[in-house]
Write an enzyme that holds these catalytic residues in place. Structure first.
Site, PDB file in Angstrom:
ATOM      1  N   PHE A  43       0.623  -0.742   0.176  1.00  0.00           N
ATOM      2  CA  PHE A  43       0.019  -0.463  -0.214  1.00  0.00           C
ATOM      3  C   PHE A  43       0.699   0.745   0.101  1.00  0.00           C
ATOM      4  O   PHE A  43       1.706   1.546   1.065  1.00  0.00           O
ATOM      5  CB  PHE A  43      -0.581  -0.428   0.968  1.00  0.00           C
ATOM      6  CG  PHE A  43      -1.901  -0.985   1.324  1.00  0.00           C
ATOM      7  CD1 PHE A  43      -1.972  -1.721   0.377  1.00  0.00           C
ATOM      8  CD2 PHE A  43      -3.115  -0.251   1.854  1.00  0.00           C
ATOM      9  CE1 PHE A  43      -3.472  -2.159   0.476  1.00  0.00           C
ATOM     10  CE2 PHE A  43      -4.273  -1.843   1.624  1.00  0.00           C
ATOM     11  CZ  PHE A  43      -3.993  -2.761   1.135  1.00  0.00           C
ATOM     12  N   GLU A  44       0.290   1.929  -0.741  1.00  0.00           N
ATOM     13  CA  GLU A  44       1.442   3.394  -1.126  1.00  0.00           C
ATOM     14  C   GLU A  44       0.081   4.653  -1.193  1.00  0.00           C
ATOM     15  O   GLU A  44      -1.089   4.436  -0.774  1.00  0.00           O
ATOM     16  CB  GLU A  44       2.082   3.274  -1.709  1.00  0.00           C
ATOM     17  CG  GLU A  44       2.990   2.050  -1.952  1.00  0.00           C
ATOM     18  CD  GLU A  44       4.199   2.120  -2.994  1.00  0.00           C
ATOM     19  OE1 GLU A  44       4.520   3.083  -4.295  1.00  0.00           O
ATOM     20  OE2 GLU A  44       4.675   0.950  -3.783  1.00  0.00           O
ATOM     21  N   GLY A  45       1.300   5.560  -1.177  1.00  0.00           N
ATOM     22  CA  GLY A  45       0.480   6.753  -1.753  1.00  0.00           C
ATOM     23  C   GLY A  45      -0.986   7.080  -0.663  1.00  0.00           C
ATOM     24  O   GLY A  45      -0.689   7.776   0.611  1.00  0.00           O
TER      25      GLY A  45
END
Length: 582
Positions: A367-369
């Site tokens: 999970f990024e951003g």
């Protein structure tokens, strides 16, 4: 996997000053004409410009050094202090290591910065610091004040870092180097709770659950008071079911749904050196739906793509050879926000469908951003309240329970979501609410987590446990960042400490080549970092707070495709090194 640039701002809440307030700093106005009492990088004493007296501090900032000056002072536990200083310059920071900080973007004349903090339950020292910022002009600082009572003299020194000497299904035996000074006994802490009090330098903690992780620190005490705690050690009780993963694994992402300029690699053509293959990526149908889909790369983009049947057969062949194949969820473009219970349930259902369709070994969370964040006031990583965090934890626990002990769970957060939590924390810092937001997820899943391989790339400078900033691309960055995960660290502005992970749960991530991401590290420097982390050698002056990690799990790279594009440099350099480790 991209770094998302942020500007970090901190709002600091005021705390009461103790009635017995007094400045306990040494040489607070530099009137000795020296840096006596201070430890500085790029610092000197000047006679102009000063605020009062005849001297002030000058911080000679460069493009690679922000000229930090710090001083460590004895303090009393559970006590309020107020720190202030007068500063002049651009982007000048004042703070307490591992705690609160404040800053000014521009102070053409002397301006006062001030903050308050309360020491922890067993804290006996505090390090205060001032620094500028990279590439800015020199700054000046004068007239520091740390108001509060000094520490109690006569307390023993902190013990050395404990080690787990043995474990059973329900107990762990600890041993540690003795403190100096007069010692009445030692208290063994798990978090803030004392679990054993002993007179010697060993202890056995019993009544533990089978295959459970625990972190312990030790403090010495006498009639004058208690020492600071040692660094923590993390261990696990016996009775765990093995996942069959290689002791020191080579881990890579495979562009299974896109080519990304590096070309498509068929599953059957992935070399045998790769122990974990993460299929990139499963992505949601919308940001908040929780409905994850895994779409194979279309032939228009990947002309050599295999059929679905060939793909599934190649996965089974890898597994028969002892390899693990996981579905990776997220990536730079796959924002996943499980804001509701319905989204959580859809996540569990859709991810299960992907795993079942291809018979996969588990799940990687990338999970990024803006996938993870912390709502204002969500300051206890042990008991989070933000829905996207709570629902993700619930979903992952459900998947682990469904597939059992052999289910492989890995995570690939950016440094911003983990180590930067030492300086700032999203629920409390008043800045970017994503900072440190992986910490509650990692903590809640620590007994189910197979490998945490933080992305040591696409990162800004990050402060390590030595309270120095470290820059990606060299051995130093990987040593400092990995040591934080092993040793654990205080979570900024919360008064809580994130316990370290077991060494067999820890790896770190690297770009496979210069085109794969910022922060490429030459193989020789990677091996220097591993020599330090695993063997305690080639540490370059860095002192490991978490001790060596002989069970270090391995190296992750973005990506297998980029490694093939660059003639397998990552694989050929690092697989033999990992295989040679005991």
């Amino acid at each position: 996997m991209r770094w998302l640039a942020v500007v970090l701002g901190v709002l600091v809440a005021g705390l009461a000053v103790p009635a017995q307030a007094a400045n306990i700093l040494d040489n607070p106005g530099f009137e000795t004409g020296t840096l006596s009492g201070w430890s500085c990088s790029g610092g000197s004493v000047v006679s102009t410009p000063v605020r009062t007296g005849g001297h002030a501090l000058n911080g000679a900032v460069t493009s690679s050094d922000y000229a930090q000056c710090s001083q460590t002072v004895p303090v009393q536990p559970n006590t309020a202090y107020t720190l202030s200083a007068w500063v002049r310059g651009s982007y000048v920071y004042l703070g307490v290591a591992g705690g609160v900080s404040t800053w000014t973007p521009s102070a053409p004349s002397y301006t006062q910065l001030s903050l308050s903090f309360t020491t922890g339950a067993s804290q006996t020292s505090a390090q205060i610091y001032v620094h500028g910022w990279y590439g800015q002009p020199a700054y000046q600082a004068d007239d520091f004040t740390l108001d509060g009572p000094g520490g109690t003299p006569g307390a023993p020194s902190a013990p050395g870092t404990p080690t787990v000497t043995s474990s059973t299904t329900s107990s762990m035996e600890l041993s540690w180097p003795a403190s100096t000074g007069t010692v009445t006994g030692y208290r063994v802490y798990e978090g803030a709770s004392v679990v054993q009090t002993v007179t010697g330098t060993t202890a056995t903690v019993s009544g533990l659950q089978t295959c459970s992780s625990h972190s312990y620190a030790v403090a010495a005490y006498n009639s004058a008071g208690e020492s600071a705690k040692s660094a923590a050690v993390t261990g696990r009780t016996a009775g765990c079911t093995s996942t069959g993963l290689a002791k020191h694994a080579l881990i890579g992402y495979l562009h299974a749904s896109f080519a990304n300029g590096s070309g498509y690699v068929r599953m059957a053509d992935v070399p045998d050196q790769w122990d974990i293959v993460n299929l990139a990526f499963g992505e949601p149908t919308s940001v908040t739906s929780g409905d994850i889909r895994f779409n194979r790369c279309p032939a228009a983009e990947c002309p050599n793509v295999e059929s679905d049947a060939e793909f599934a057969a190649a996965i089974k062949a890898k597994q028969a050879a002892g390899k693990k194949v996981l579905i990776s969820i997220g990536g730079a473009n796959g924002q996943v926000q499980l804001t509701t219970a319905a989204a959580r349930d859809a996540f569990v259902s859709s991810v299960s469908a992907i795993i079942d369709r291809y018979g996969l070994d588990g799940l990687d969370i990338d999970f990024e951003g803006h996938s993870l964040y912390l709502n204002a006031g969500d300051t206890d990583f042990r008991n989070p309240t933000t829905p996207v965090i709570v629902n993700l934890i619930s979903a992952l626990k459900t998947l682990k329970a469904k597939y059992g002990a052999n289910f492989v769970l890995t995570m690939a957060p950016e440094t911003f979501f983990v180590q930067v939590g030492y300086q700032f924390y999203g629920g409390s810092s008043g800045g970017d609410n994503r900072i440190g937001s992986y910490l509650p997820v990692i903590h809640a899943l620590r007994d189910s987590l197979t490998v945490l391989h933080v992305q040591d790339y696409n990162s800004g400078p990050v402060m390590g446990l030595d309270n120095q900033y470290h820059n990606m691309g060299g051995a130093d960055f990987h040593i400092a960042m990995t040591d934080m995960v092993k040793a654990g660290f205080p979570v900024a502005n919360t008064g809580q400490t994130f316990p370290g992970l077991r060494d067999d749960q820890i790896g770190f991530g690297l770009p496979a080549a210069v085109s794969a991401g910022n922060g490429y590290t030459a193989p020789a420097a990677v091996h220097d970092a591993l020599d330090c982390l695993v063997k305690g050698q080639n540490c370059g002056g860095y002192s490991l707070r978490g001790g060596t990690s002989p069970g270090f799990r391995g190296l992750m790279t973005w990506s297998i495709n980029w490694d093939k594009y660059y003639n397998w440099e990552f694989q050929n350099s690092h697989a033999p090194y990992l295989d040679a480790l005991p």
